[in-house]
Design an enzyme around this catalytic site. Structure first.
Site: not given
Length: 320
Positions: A22, A51, A259-262
């Site tokens: 979260a 993940g 989250a850009a890398g994700d």
């Protein structure tokens, strides 16, 4: 599950072994100095974790994404599992364990830069047996493993070894960066550190294309198939044992780099799973990462495939 499967068995799946959290994010003009309290501008509570973000990105890219993770029994858990399902991620191998779900506390300033404290909690309950069960059920229908370092390193290693044995393409996002057992590198097909992670892992300060290439060669010298060093607005450098290739960044206005890398990893994995060549897969990943930084939040900022393709079309027109 929300993702339907055709009568013919698919072999283009993506197994994602990693964290689900979260994400509690605050937005402020600047980040506070140590010991300082400042007033912020906004707050969000959303599904995150490297993940889970990678799984959602892979599903949005059109892939069959199978998540292997743990959530807790707290009030956050339904938000996490529902969010994965609604994005089209298969959650048969997401286990619910006693106690709180993983938490990430994220702070973002006006330039879009962030810092993050991730507390694993339920993610630490992931087991080798759970990973083995997922591989038994899904390895034959999958082509790619995505994994990261927000779960215990022994389990990341276990997943990598299982994937290598099964002939999957192994993509390791070494974040958060920590010293790793060098015996793992020959089992990794693509390692995708950003400049900070590459610097910490290799001891080479990555500040430009030449230093990124040197860091990439550190990984390939130890057996990794490819090192793909991402450098935000400076683009990315792909290094193999015999070649180096630069991929320019797509210019955008960054609002939040979370989250850009994700997004990059999820789109890279999905493209390779459906058989795209590596250069095309990286271009898609670059576009997905670029779109992600233009929106606030982790999973809510991950782009749809149509938006990624549209951006690539526009950028190709501008570039030529």
């Amino acid at each position: 599950m929300s993702q339907t499967e055709s009568s013919a068995p698919r072999t283009d799946g993506i197994l994602i072994v990693g964290s689900t959290t979260a994400d509690l994010t605050t937005f402020s003009h600047r980040l506070p100095s140590p010991g300082e309290t400042i007033l912020g501008d906004d707050f969000t509570l959303v599904l995150g974790g490297k993940g889970a973000n990678q799984a959602i990105a892979a599903a949005l890219a059109g892939g069959s994404a199978y998540m292997v993770s743990c959530v807790g029994t707290d009030l956050f858990a339904p938000m996490l599992t529902d969010g994965l399902q609604q994005a089209g991620v298969n959650i048969e191998h997401v286990a619910q364990v006693p106690g709180p779900s993983g938490i990430a506390h994220i702070r973002v300033d006006d330039s879009g830069e962030n810092d993050i404290v991730m507390v694993p909690l339920a993610n630490a309950a992931l087991s080798a047996a759970q990973i083995d069960a997922a591989f038994l059920a899904r390895a034959s229908s999958s082509k790619v493993l995505l994994t990261q370092l927000e779960i215990p390193w022994a389990l990341t290693q276990h997943a990598i070894r299982r994937a290598h044995e099964c002939g999957l393409i192994v993509i390791l996002d070494p974040a958060p960066a920590t010293p790793l057992d060098e015996a793992i590198w020959p089992l990794v097909d693509i390692v995708t550190p950003n400049e900070t992670e590459a610097s910490r892992l290799t001891g080479i300060v990555v500040s430009d294309a030449d230093s990124a290439t040197a860091a990439g060669r550190w990984f390939t010298a130890r057996g990794a198939g490819h090192a793909l060093i991402t450098m935000a607005s400076a683009g990315a450098i792909l290094v193999s044992e015999t070649a180096t290739q630069h991929f320019p960044a797509i210019p955008v206005v960054a609002v939040d780099t979370t989250a850009a890398g994700d997004a990059f990893a999820g789109y890279l994995g999905a493209a390779l799973a459906r058989g795209d060549d590596l250069a095309d897969a990286i271009s898609q990943a670059m576009a997905a990462g670029a779109l992600t930084v233009t929106q606030r939040g982790a999973s809510p900022s991950l782009p749809q495939r149509a938006a990624v393709e549209a951006l690539l079309d526009v950028y190709a027109g501008v570039a030529h």
